[in-house]
Structure formats: structure tokens, C-alpha cells
Design a protein around this motif. Structure first.
Motif, PDB file in Angstrom:
ATOM      1  N   VAL A   8       0.846  -1.202   0.000  1.00 59.18           N
ATOM      2  CA  VAL A   8       0.000   0.000   0.000  1.00 59.18           C
ATOM      3  C   VAL A   8       0.879   1.249   0.000  1.00 59.18           C
ATOM      4  CG1 VAL A   8      -1.689   1.323   1.327  1.00 59.18           C
ATOM      5  CG2 VAL A   8      -1.989  -1.139   1.050  1.00 59.18           C
ATOM      6  N   TRP A  32      -3.660   2.008  -2.833  1.00 63.44           N
ATOM      7  CA  TRP A  32      -4.765   1.055  -3.048  1.00 63.44           C
ATOM      8  C   TRP A  32      -5.196   0.994  -4.510  1.00 63.44           C
ATOM      9  CZ3 TRP A  32      -5.610  -2.528   0.282  1.00 63.44           C
ATOM     10  CH2 TRP A  32      -5.444  -2.306   1.638  1.00 63.44           C
ATOM     11  N   GLY A  35      -4.983  -2.406  -6.606  1.00 60.51           N
ATOM     12  CA  GLY A  35      -6.187  -3.024  -7.163  1.00 60.51           C
ATOM     13  C   GLY A  35      -6.095  -3.265  -8.659  1.00 60.51           C
ATOM     14  N   PHE A  83      -9.297  -4.947  -2.690  1.00 60.67           N
ATOM     15  CA  PHE A  83      -8.371  -3.872  -3.045  1.00 60.67           C
ATOM     16  C   PHE A  83      -9.059  -2.768  -3.856  1.00 60.67           C
ATOM     17  CE2 PHE A  83      -4.456  -6.892  -3.187  1.00 60.67           C
ATOM     18  CZ  PHE A  83      -4.460  -6.978  -1.815  1.00 60.67           C
ATOM     19  N   PRO A 128     -11.290  -0.313   0.186  1.00 61.83           N
ATOM     20  CA  PRO A 128     -10.198  -1.139   0.717  1.00 61.83           C
ATOM     21  C   PRO A 128      -9.758  -0.723   2.117  1.00 61.83           C
ATOM     22  CG  PRO A 128      -9.343   0.454  -0.839  1.00 61.83           C
ATOM     23  CD  PRO A 128     -10.840   0.584  -0.873  1.00 61.83           C
ATOM     24  N   SER A 187      -8.780  -6.694   3.866  1.00 57.33           N
ATOM     25  CA  SER A 187      -7.892  -7.402   2.947  1.00 57.33           C
ATOM     26  C   SER A 187      -7.231  -8.592   3.635  1.00 57.33           C
ATOM     27  CB  SER A 187      -6.825  -6.451   2.404  1.00 57.33           C
ATOM     28  OG  SER A 187      -7.426  -5.409   1.673  1.00 57.33           O
TER      29      SER A 187
END
Length: 77
Positions: free
Chosen positions: A22, A27, A31, A39, A43, A48
């Protein structure tokens, strides 16, 4: 705990991997790189982690991206 010198993930927790990814990608890009709902839709680290702990294929992708990010960071040094 068994010593595993050849395992680059030894001693790294899933939460550490996720927080690193991250921080590196954010994010949105995370994703895009690994298309899983936890994600891309609202998120959070906790949601997660719950999903990744239950889903081996998704965890493998996270581990792979984590290792790639470490290799990429090493190249930039």
C-alpha cells in the motif's frame, strides 16, 4: 521456529507485506495489479487480511508482488 535462509518471505507477516504494498503502490494501483474486490472496493488493511488469509491464490499473488517490489527497489539503488 525453523530457520529458512533461502526463503525471502521467512519472518515477514502478511500485514507487513500488505502495508508495504500500500505504501509503494497505493490502493488504486494495487487493485489494478491484483484485481480482487478487497483492493478495489472500499479497501482497508483489515478487510484485505481477512480475505487473503482465507484465499491461497490471492495470498500467492500478494507475496509475488511483494517480492517484485523488493527486487525493483534494489535495482533502483
Amino acid at each position: 521456529m525453523e530457520h529458512q535462509p533461502k526463503n525471502p518471505l521467512h519472518g515477514i507477516t502478511l500485514v507487513n507485506m500488505l502495508e508495504h504494498l500500500v505504501a509503494v503502490y497505493g490502493w488504486k494501483e494495487l487493485g489494478e495489479r491484483i484485481t480482487i474486490r478487497c483492493f478495489t472496493h472500499d479497501p482497508s488493511v483489515n478487510s484485505s487480511l481477512k480475505f487473503l488469509r482465507k484465499t491461497p491464490w490471492a495470498r500467492e499473488r500478494v507475496e509475488g508482488l511483494y517480492l517484485k517490489s523488493l527486487r525493483d527497489a534494489k535495482k533502483e539503488e
